[in-house]
Design an enzyme around this catalytic site. Structure first.
Site, short mmCIF file in Angstrom:
data_model
loop_
_atom_site.label_atom_id
_atom_site.label_comp_id
_atom_site.label_asym_id
_atom_site.label_seq_id
_atom_site.Cartn_x
_atom_site.Cartn_y
_atom_site.Cartn_z
N HIS A 1 -7.38 0.94 -6.46
CA HIS A 1 -7.47 0.13 -5.46
C HIS A 1 -8.08 -1.00 -5.83
CE1 HIS A 1 -7.63 -1.30 -1.54
NE2 HIS A 1 -8.32 -0.50 -1.05
N ARG B 1 -13.50 -8.93 0.93
CA ARG B 1 -12.22 -8.63 0.61
C ARG B 1 -11.53 -10.11 0.92
NH1 ARG B 1 -10.11 -3.57 1.01
NH2 ARG B 1 -8.32 -4.53 0.24
N ARG C 1 0.73 -1.21 -0.14
CA ARG C 1 0.09 -0.16 -0.02
C ARG C 1 0.99 1.18 0.03
NH1 ARG C 1 -5.30 1.00 3.37
NH2 ARG C 1 -6.09 -0.10 2.04
N ASP D 1 -17.31 7.17 -1.41
CA ASP D 1 -16.20 6.90 -0.42
C ASP D 1 -15.86 8.27 0.33
OD1 ASP D 1 -13.83 6.01 0.50
OD2 ASP D 1 -12.75 6.08 -1.34
N CYS E 1 -16.26 1.31 0.32
CA CYS E 1 -15.11 0.67 0.60
C CYS E 1 -14.89 0.50 2.19
CB CYS E 1 -14.12 1.04 -0.29
SG CYS E 1 -13.59 2.83 0.05
N GLN F 1 -9.74 -3.94 -3.93
CA GLN F 1 -11.31 -3.49 -3.49
C GLN F 1 -12.12 -3.70 -4.51
OE1 GLN F 1 -12.06 -1.94 -0.21
NE2 GLN F 1 -14.12 -2.39 -1.09
N1 CP Z 1 -11.22 -0.61 2.24
C1 CP Z 1 -9.86 -0.63 2.57
O1 CP Z 1 -8.85 -0.90 1.93
O2 CP Z 1 -9.91 -0.44 3.98
P1 CP Z 1 -8.75 -0.47 4.74
O3 CP Z 1 -7.99 1.20 4.51
O4 CP Z 1 -8.82 -0.47 6.12
O5 CP Z 1 -7.61 -1.45 4.58
N1 NVA Z 2 -10.08 6.65 -0.99
C1 NVA Z 2 -9.62 6.02 0.51
C2 NVA Z 2 -9.84 4.59 0.11
C3 NVA Z 2 -9.51 4.05 1.42
C4 NVA Z 2 -9.51 2.62 1.59
C5 NVA Z 2 -8.10 6.58 0.52
O1 NVA Z 2 -7.35 6.44 -0.39
O2 NVA Z 2 -7.77 6.81 1.65
#
Ligand code: CP
Ligand code: NVA
Length: 307
Positions: A129, A292, A102, A224, A264, A132
């Site tokens: 993502h 997930r 990430r 989101d 998400c 997701q």
């Molecule tokens: N939806 C998602 O990726 O959640 P986290 O940021 O908690 O991993």
């Molecule tokens: N758009 C959000 C998604 C988190 C899972 C972010 O990038 O923070």
């Protein structure tokens, strides 16, 4: 499949194949548990940002299938700061069997994949993502089956989650509509890619400003956060711009009567999504989060070549 970096890297058939495998692994898990498909495999998990779902679901996906996962925090690795990404990728390739990362900058996940000798999974970047989106599609197909022509509407920021959702809708023949404020559009290169995909699958893309127009006939309403990780300095400005894009009971009542509401997570309750909708009859946010686990088992299985 060498890596899992973007939905747009996969063919429509590969996307559906992963979803079919996810359905099977889910059913198997609840009936009798999964056999040790990933025995002897360790997933290295590099996180530059916080996570609940991605971290825990990948860890548990590995454990359910007899493997293991190793969490590497931002402080430990210092991706590109303490050490060059090319070196990190080559070192870890000798210790673990796959990497999930990430990152802030999408270029960093591409760099990891370039140098890594083991599969790399994108666990979210500033651009997309894809893990997701797989769980999202699994959730949508559980509710509506494989029907093409579903109307999926994203309301809010044209962010990383919206990019992967748009691409998976295009791949699976679903119509994708987004309503977002001016200045918060989807990345133009992502839109270009989606237009290429729909040339083959025949679904429609619609880009609007008005959320009320966007939810007409919607089978799925997705939202989101207004401020993604890494954009914290913009939060105050965004909180002024986005309130008309709140998913609330009024907006949901303007969609198809069987609409499902997705997010998400993490949600900022009563900002982008009101409590009554999040906890109401149209919401699928928790089954979506749980999926997930199953979607990622399928991704891992394909990358390890074990199913
Ligand atoms: N939806 C998602 O990726 O959640 P986290 O940021 O908690 O991993
Ligand atoms: N758009 C959000 C998604 C988190 C899972 C972010 O990038 O923070």
């Amino acid at each position: 499949m060498k890596n899992f970096l973007a939905v747009s890297d996969l063919s429509s058939e590969e996307v559906q194949d992963l979803l079919d495998l996810a359905f099977k692994l889910k059913e198997e898990y609840f009936k009798k548990g999964n056999p040790p498909y990933f025995k002897g495999k360790v997933l290295g998990m590099i996180f530059q940002k916080p996570s609940l779902r991605t971290r825990v679901s990948f860890d548990m996906a590995m454990r359910h299938c007899g493997g293991d996962a190793l969490y590497l925090s931002p402080n430990e690795i210092g991706l590109g700061k303490r050490e060059a990404i090319s070196d990190i990728a080559r070192v870890l390739s000798g210790y673990v069997q796959a990497l999930m990362a990430r990152v802030f900058d999408h270029a960093h996940i591409l760099e990891l994949a370039k140098w890594s000798e083991i599969p790399v999974i994108n666990g979210l970047s500033d651009y997309n993502h894809p893990c997701q989106a797989m769980a999202d599609a699994l959730t949508i197909q559980e509710k509506f089956g494989r029907a093409k022509g579903l109307n999926v509407t994203f309301v809010g920021d044209g962010n990383n989650v919206a990019v992967s959702l748009m691409h998976i809708c295009a791949k699976l023949g679903w119509n994708f509509t987004i309503a977002n404020p001016e200045g918060y559009d989807l990345a133009p290169r992502a839109v270009e890619m989606a237009k290429e995909i729909i040339n083959e699958t025949g679904s429609q893309l619609t880009f609007l400003r008005d959320p009320h127009e966007a939810v007409q006939g919607a089978h799925v309403i997705y939202t989101d956060t207004w401020t993604s990780m890494g954009q914290e300095e913009e939060a105050a400005r965004r909180e002024k711009v986005f309130p008309p894009y709140q998913v609330n009971a009024q907006l949901v009542s303007e969609a198809d009567k069987d609409v499902i509401v997705m997010h998400c997570l993490p949600a900022h309750r009563n900002q982008e999504l009101t409590d009554d909708v999040a906890d109401g009859p149209h919401s699928v946010i928790f089954p979506q989060a749980h999926n997930r686990l199953h979607a990622q088992k399928a991704i891992l299985a394909r990358l390890f070549g074990v199913r």
